[in-house]
Design a protein around this motif. Structure first.
Motif, PDB file in Angstrom:
ATOM      1  N   ILE A   9      -0.014   8.429   0.650  1.00 43.87           N
ATOM      2  CA  ILE A   9       1.126   7.548   0.941  1.00 43.87           C
ATOM      3  C   ILE A   9       1.646   6.974  -0.368  1.00 43.87           C
ATOM      4  N   GLY A  10       2.971   6.847  -0.476  1.00 46.88           N
ATOM      5  CA  GLY A  10       3.571   6.242  -1.657  1.00 46.88           C
ATOM      6  C   GLY A  10       3.964   7.268  -2.700  1.00 46.88           C
ATOM      7  N   PRO A  11       4.372   6.757  -3.884  1.00 45.32           N
ATOM      8  CA  PRO A  11       4.295   5.352  -4.307  1.00 45.32           C
ATOM      9  C   PRO A  11       5.301   4.450  -3.581  1.00 45.32           C
ATOM     10  N   HIS A  12       4.901   3.170  -3.445  1.00 42.64           N
ATOM     11  CA  HIS A  12       5.725   2.180  -2.761  1.00 42.64           C
ATOM     12  C   HIS A  12       5.547   0.847  -3.475  1.00 42.64           C
ATOM     13  N   PRO A  13       6.644   0.106  -3.693  1.00 42.88           N
ATOM     14  CA  PRO A  13       6.526  -1.149  -4.449  1.00 42.88           C
ATOM     15  C   PRO A  13       5.622  -2.188  -3.793  1.00 42.88           C
ATOM     16  N   ALA A  14       5.566  -2.216  -2.464  1.00 42.41           N
ATOM     17  CA  ALA A  14       4.703  -3.194  -1.795  1.00 42.41           C
ATOM     18  C   ALA A  14       3.226  -2.861  -2.009  1.00 42.41           C
ATOM     19  N   ILE A  15       2.911  -1.560  -2.007  1.00 40.99           N
ATOM     20  CA  ILE A  15       1.527  -1.153  -2.292  1.00 40.99           C
ATOM     21  C   ILE A  15       1.184  -1.489  -3.739  1.00 40.99           C
ATOM     22  N   ARG A  16       2.136  -1.270  -4.653  1.00 43.68           N
ATOM     23  CA  ARG A  16       1.887  -1.568  -6.057  1.00 43.68           C
ATOM     24  C   ARG A  16       1.683  -3.071  -6.287  1.00 43.68           C
ATOM     25  N   ALA A  17       2.466  -3.889  -5.621  1.00 45.42           N
ATOM     26  CA  ALA A  17       2.327  -5.341  -5.786  1.00 45.42           C
ATOM     27  C   ALA A  17       0.942  -5.801  -5.325  1.00 45.42           C
ATOM     28  N   TRP A  18       0.494  -5.274  -4.190  1.00 45.46           N
ATOM     29  CA  TRP A  18      -0.839  -5.651  -3.699  1.00 45.46           C
ATOM     30  C   TRP A  18      -1.919  -5.162  -4.662  1.00 45.46           C
ATOM     31  N   THR A  61      -0.212 -12.409  -2.456  1.00 48.64           N
ATOM     32  CA  THR A  61       0.539 -11.162  -2.279  1.00 48.64           C
ATOM     33  C   THR A  61       0.197 -10.550  -0.925  1.00 48.64           C
ATOM     34  N   PRO A  62       1.206 -10.330  -0.068  1.00 45.67           N
ATOM     35  CA  PRO A  62       0.913  -9.827   1.276  1.00 45.67           C
ATOM     36  C   PRO A  62       0.413  -8.387   1.260  1.00 45.67           C
ATOM     37  N   PHE A  63      -0.362  -8.058   2.285  1.00 47.48           N
ATOM     38  CA  PHE A  63      -0.822  -6.681   2.431  1.00 47.48           C
ATOM     39  C   PHE A  63       0.365  -5.796   2.806  1.00 47.48           C
ATOM     40  N   PRO A  64       0.442  -4.572   2.269  1.00 46.77           N
ATOM     41  CA  PRO A  64       1.657  -3.744   2.426  1.00 46.77           C
ATOM     42  C   PRO A  64       1.715  -2.977   3.742  1.00 46.77           C
ATOM     43  N   TRP A  65       1.579  -3.696   4.855  1.00 50.58           N
ATOM     44  CA  TRP A  65       1.622  -3.003   6.149  1.00 50.58           C
ATOM     45  C   TRP A  65       2.893  -2.186   6.316  1.00 50.58           C
ATOM     46  N   GLU A  66       4.029  -2.703   5.807  1.00 46.48           N
ATOM     47  CA  GLU A  66       5.305  -2.018   6.023  1.00 46.48           C
ATOM     48  C   GLU A  66       5.361  -0.653   5.355  1.00 46.48           C
ATOM     49  N   ALA A  67       4.486  -0.410   4.390  1.00 46.86           N
ATOM     50  CA  ALA A  67       4.474   0.868   3.681  1.00 46.86           C
ATOM     51  C   ALA A  67       3.461   1.853   4.254  1.00 46.86           C
ATOM     52  N   LEU A  68       2.737   1.427   5.294  1.00 46.65           N
ATOM     53  CA  LEU A  68       1.631   2.232   5.807  1.00 46.65           C
ATOM     54  C   LEU A  68       1.883   2.643   7.254  1.00 46.65           C
ATOM     55  N   PRO A  69       1.410   3.828   7.657  1.00 50.65           N
ATOM     56  CA  PRO A  69       1.558   4.270   9.055  1.00 50.65           C
ATOM     57  C   PRO A  69       0.455   3.694   9.948  1.00 50.65           C
ATOM     58  N   LEU A  70       0.267   2.378   9.850  1.00 54.52           N
ATOM     59  CA  LEU A  70      -0.822   1.704  10.541  1.00 54.52           C
ATOM     60  C   LEU A  70      -0.299   0.456  11.237  1.00 54.52           C
ATOM     61  N   HIS A  71      -0.937   0.096  12.352  1.00 53.57           N
ATOM     62  CA  HIS A  71      -0.611  -1.158  13.015  1.00 53.57           C
ATOM     63  C   HIS A  71      -1.440  -2.283  12.389  1.00 53.57           C
ATOM     64  N   PRO A  72      -0.823  -3.418  12.061  1.00 52.99           N
ATOM     65  CA  PRO A  72      -1.591  -4.523  11.476  1.00 52.99           C
ATOM     66  C   PRO A  72      -2.745  -4.953  12.371  1.00 52.99           C
ATOM     67  N   LYS A  73      -3.864  -5.242  11.737  1.00 47.63           N
ATOM     68  CA  LYS A  73      -5.036  -5.742  12.452  1.00 47.63           C
ATOM     69  C   LYS A  73      -5.855  -6.578  11.497  1.00 47.63           C
ATOM     70  N   PRO A  74      -6.737  -7.434  12.003  1.00 44.66           N
ATOM     71  CA  PRO A  74      -7.563  -8.239  11.103  1.00 44.66           C
ATOM     72  C   PRO A  74      -8.409  -7.356  10.191  1.00 44.66           C
ATOM     73  N   PRO A 199      -2.119   3.280  -8.830  1.00 39.71           N
ATOM     74  CA  PRO A 199      -1.596   2.067  -8.198  1.00 39.71           C
ATOM     75  C   PRO A 199      -0.178   2.287  -7.672  1.00 39.71           C
ATOM     76  N   GLY A 200       0.059   1.804  -6.466  1.00 43.00           N
ATOM     77  CA  GLY A 200       1.322   2.057  -5.783  1.00 43.00           C
ATOM     78  C   GLY A 200       1.202   3.144  -4.742  1.00 43.00           C
TER      79      GLY A 200
END
Length: 246
Positions: A9-18, A61-74, A199-200
């Protein structure tokens, strides 16, 4: 990912920020942790070592859920896996055969199948939902390795061993022989590939995929802290869900 058992997956700026925020936190962990390095001082295992919150946020820095093919979970606190040049080296806590397997077969393993008791019999104690690797610094040294398609071979073999038993007892059944036989089949029939990432980027594995870590090659290079990857493996509620759901 269904056929191969992995997805890049990526690169994606949200993944890189995390990853950048987690890298700063990781340096602090290495500077203060009393955890001993394994494999002759070449591997920091770092289970639950990173200080991310249950929503994945780290140092604001938030977790990059929007960049991942995953549903948010704890999420649990992420593993911080750090590899240094020369990995692996012999260590007192490994037998010669275990070291040879680490060196020659990448210590290939199935997450969640843990060695239990004095005889270290394998049982499913941590049924994960998925495995996500997030590189924290810029190196392709000692990458994650996977055996493509291994998840379906392992699923079939473990289900065959467990189906004679009530599903509520599956976490207490000795899976050692079935697992080792299936792993031999995987080695004989599945393609081993290396999955370097920076990274990213992120690497998502099916939870049943056989995977490991490649030895450090003479030409490999990394920053002074070594090769850093954060791993997340949230759990599924039951062993039956772990084995039977997609």
């Amino acid at each position: 990912m269904v056929a191969t058992g992995w997805q890049k997956i990526g690169p994606h700026p949200a993944i890189r920020a995390w990853a950048d925020a987690a890298h700063t936190a990781a340096l602090d962990v290495l500077a203060t942790s009393a955890e001993p390095w394994r494999c002759g001082g070449t591997w920091f295992v770092g289970v639950d070592a990173l200080p991310n919150a249950p929503d994945g946020c780290i140092r604001g820095t938030p977790f990059p859920w929007e960049a991942l093919p995953l549903h948010p979970k704890p999420l649990h606190q992420a593993q911080l896996s750090v590899i240094k040049p020369g990995y692996p080296q012999p260590s007192p806590d490994e037998t010669p055969s275990a070291f040879a397997f680490r060196r020659d077969r990448d210590a290939a393993h199935l997450d969640g199948l843990l060695p239990i008791g004095p005889d270290k019999r394998r049982m499913v104690k941590e049924p994960h939902a998925w495995i996500l690797g997030l590189p924290l610094n810029d190196t392709t040294a000692s990458p994650l390795t996977v055996w493509e398609g291994s998840h379906e071979i392992l699923r079939k073999a473990l289900l065959a061993a467990l189906e004679p038993h009530p599903s509520e007892t599956w976490g207490d059944i000795d899976m050692t022989d079935a697992y080792q036989a299936a792993r031999k089949t995987v080695f004989a029939t599945c393609r081993r590939i290396e999955l370097p990432a920076r990274p990213g980027e992120a690497t998502l594995l099916h939870r049943l995929t056989l995977h490991g870590v490649a030895p450090w090659k003479p030409q490999d290079d990394a920053p002074p802290e070594g090769r850093m990857i954060a791993y997340l493996r949230p759990q599924r509620p039951t062993v039956k869900a772990w084995l039977t759901q997609p």
